[in-house]
Design an enzyme around this catalytic site. Structure first.
Site, PDB file in Angstrom:
ATOM      1  N   ARG A  50    -107.766  18.629 -20.030  1.00  0.00           N
ATOM      2  CA  ARG A  50    -106.598  19.190 -20.706  1.00  0.00           C
ATOM      3  C   ARG A  50    -106.829  19.686 -22.130  1.00  0.00           C
ATOM      4  O   ARG A  50    -105.892  20.147 -22.762  1.00  0.00           O
ATOM      5  CB  ARG A  50    -105.464  18.141 -20.708  1.00  0.00           C
ATOM      6  CG  ARG A  50    -104.917  17.885 -19.315  1.00  0.00           C
ATOM      7  CD  ARG A  50    -103.833  16.812 -19.300  1.00  0.00           C
ATOM      8  NE  ARG A  50    -103.212  16.728 -17.994  1.00  0.00           N
ATOM      9  CZ  ARG A  50    -103.719  16.073 -16.964  1.00  0.00           C
ATOM     10  NH1 ARG A  50    -104.864  15.433 -17.108  1.00  0.00           N
ATOM     11  NH2 ARG A  50    -103.095  16.049 -15.806  1.00  0.00           N
ATOM     12  N   ASN A 121    -112.750   8.927 -13.646  1.00  0.00           N
ATOM     13  CA  ASN A 121    -113.769   9.959 -13.499  1.00  0.00           C
ATOM     14  C   ASN A 121    -114.377   9.965 -12.104  1.00  0.00           C
ATOM     15  O   ASN A 121    -114.449   8.930 -11.426  1.00  0.00           O
ATOM     16  CB  ASN A 121    -114.864   9.772 -14.544  1.00  0.00           C
ATOM     17  CG  ASN A 121    -114.319   9.908 -15.955  1.00  0.00           C
ATOM     18  OD1 ASN A 121    -113.297  10.563 -16.163  1.00  0.00           O
ATOM     19  ND2 ASN A 121    -114.979   9.282 -16.916  1.00  0.00           N
TER      20      ASN A 121
END
Length: 328
Positions: A50, A121
């Site tokens: 982001r 992740n």
């Protein structure tokens, strides 16, 4: 405490990185949980999601997606798998090395302090750094295994099989039923792994220090984990900006479980604003772990990374000392 009328136990002497280090050194901290996101892997060359301009979602124009998040949307993937596998070629595990931050988490394990690492992740770098299956909750899945998307088949494939398909420009298809095969990462529209939910019920009530690194804490249910530790458990955020803060209105009522770094009632949350690597180096230095940390990293990372470790630790050390009277 829930209504904001009680006085929660204050564990940290001060709401700083130094205060967290003193708490760890006191011996009272034995069950550390880490919550990590894409920000711990950016120094390895993997973009986060982001960040404006540099994040993954800001650089997907070449895939002609209807919206950036579609690349991880399960319904879109089943109809148009090509963009995801093209991106997977660029970001595939094995092309990147763990960061200083990954090795700090491994050091916590080696010191007998890590209860578990909860990761958003999918790059598998925690495993490469030395964490094993029981040390790790891959909340958003992993490339480590893959499965056929057909409910009637669900054949499993390993990392090498998927890698061969991706790098040969083939769309991975099941050897048994010819349906799509997808890495076991969690797409929007899919459930998180069952182990995520069973482990969090055991881990978070026992946690005596929560370390949150490299995540914007915007994606649920992962973000909500910060509210599952006890009311007295200290929470350290190492990030480029503050994240996970409580809604002001709910905070007044004592609800929500969000972080409180700045109010007059703040008593356990610490925000260390820096890169994840630099924050981990600073904390390791404050803990007196400079030698063991440097030894761990130097055996596994590049010469340049080791030089960076020594430079940051040295600068931190000298900042905390009186000026030397002798040039040596």
């Amino acid at each position: 405490i829930t209504l904001g009328l009680g006085s929660p136990d204050k564990v940290l002497d001060e709401l700083t990185l130094e205060g967290v280090a003193q708490y760890i050194k006191s011996g009272k901290c034995k069950n550390i949980l880490c919550m990590v996101g894409a920000g711990i892997s950016t120094s390895a060359g993997i973009p986060d999601f982001r960040s404006p301009g540099t994040g993954l979602y800001a650089n997907l124009q070449k895939y002609n997606l209807p919206y950036p998040e579609a690349i991880f949307q399960i319904d879109y993937f089943k109809k148009h798998p090509e963009p995801f596998f093209a991106l997977a070629r660029e970001l595939y595990p094995g092309q990147f090395k763990p960061t200083v931050c990954h090795y700090f988490i491994k050091l916590l394990k080696d010191k007998g302090l890590l209860r578990r690492c909860y990761s958003q992740n999918i790059d598998t770098l925690e495993r490469v750094a030395g964490l094993e299956g029981d040390d790790l909750i891959e909340a958003h899945g992993t490339f480590y295994t893959s499965h056929c998307v057909s409910f009637c088949c669900r054949a499993e494939y390993n990392l090498d099989w998927m890698k061969e398909k991706i790098f040969s420009d083939d769309i991975p298809k099941c050897d048994k039923c010819n349906s799509l095969v997808k890495p076991d990462i969690v797409f929007f529209g899919e459930n998180l792994p069952v182990r995520f939910f069973t482990s969090m019920k055991m881990d978070f009530p026992r946690c005596d220090l929560l370390i949150v690194m490299g995540t914007s804490l915007q994606v649920q249910p992962f973000a909500g984990l910060v509210g599952r530790v006890s009311k007295s458990c200290p929470r350290l955020l190492i990030n480029m900006e503050k994240a996970g803060q409580a809604d002001p209105l709910l905070g007044l009522l004592g609800f929500g479980g969000g972080m409180d770094f700045d109010s007059d009632k703040a008593y356990r949350d610490v925000a260390h604003i820096s890169t994840c690597d630099d924050g981990c180096l600073a904390l390791a230095d404050l803990l007196g772990w400079k030698v063991s940390f440097t030894a761990l990293i130097s055996g596994r990372t590049s010469w340049l990374s080791t030089v960076h470790v020594l430079q940051v630790m040295s600068s931190t050390l000298y900042e905390n000392e009186e000026p030397a009277t002798n040039a040596s």
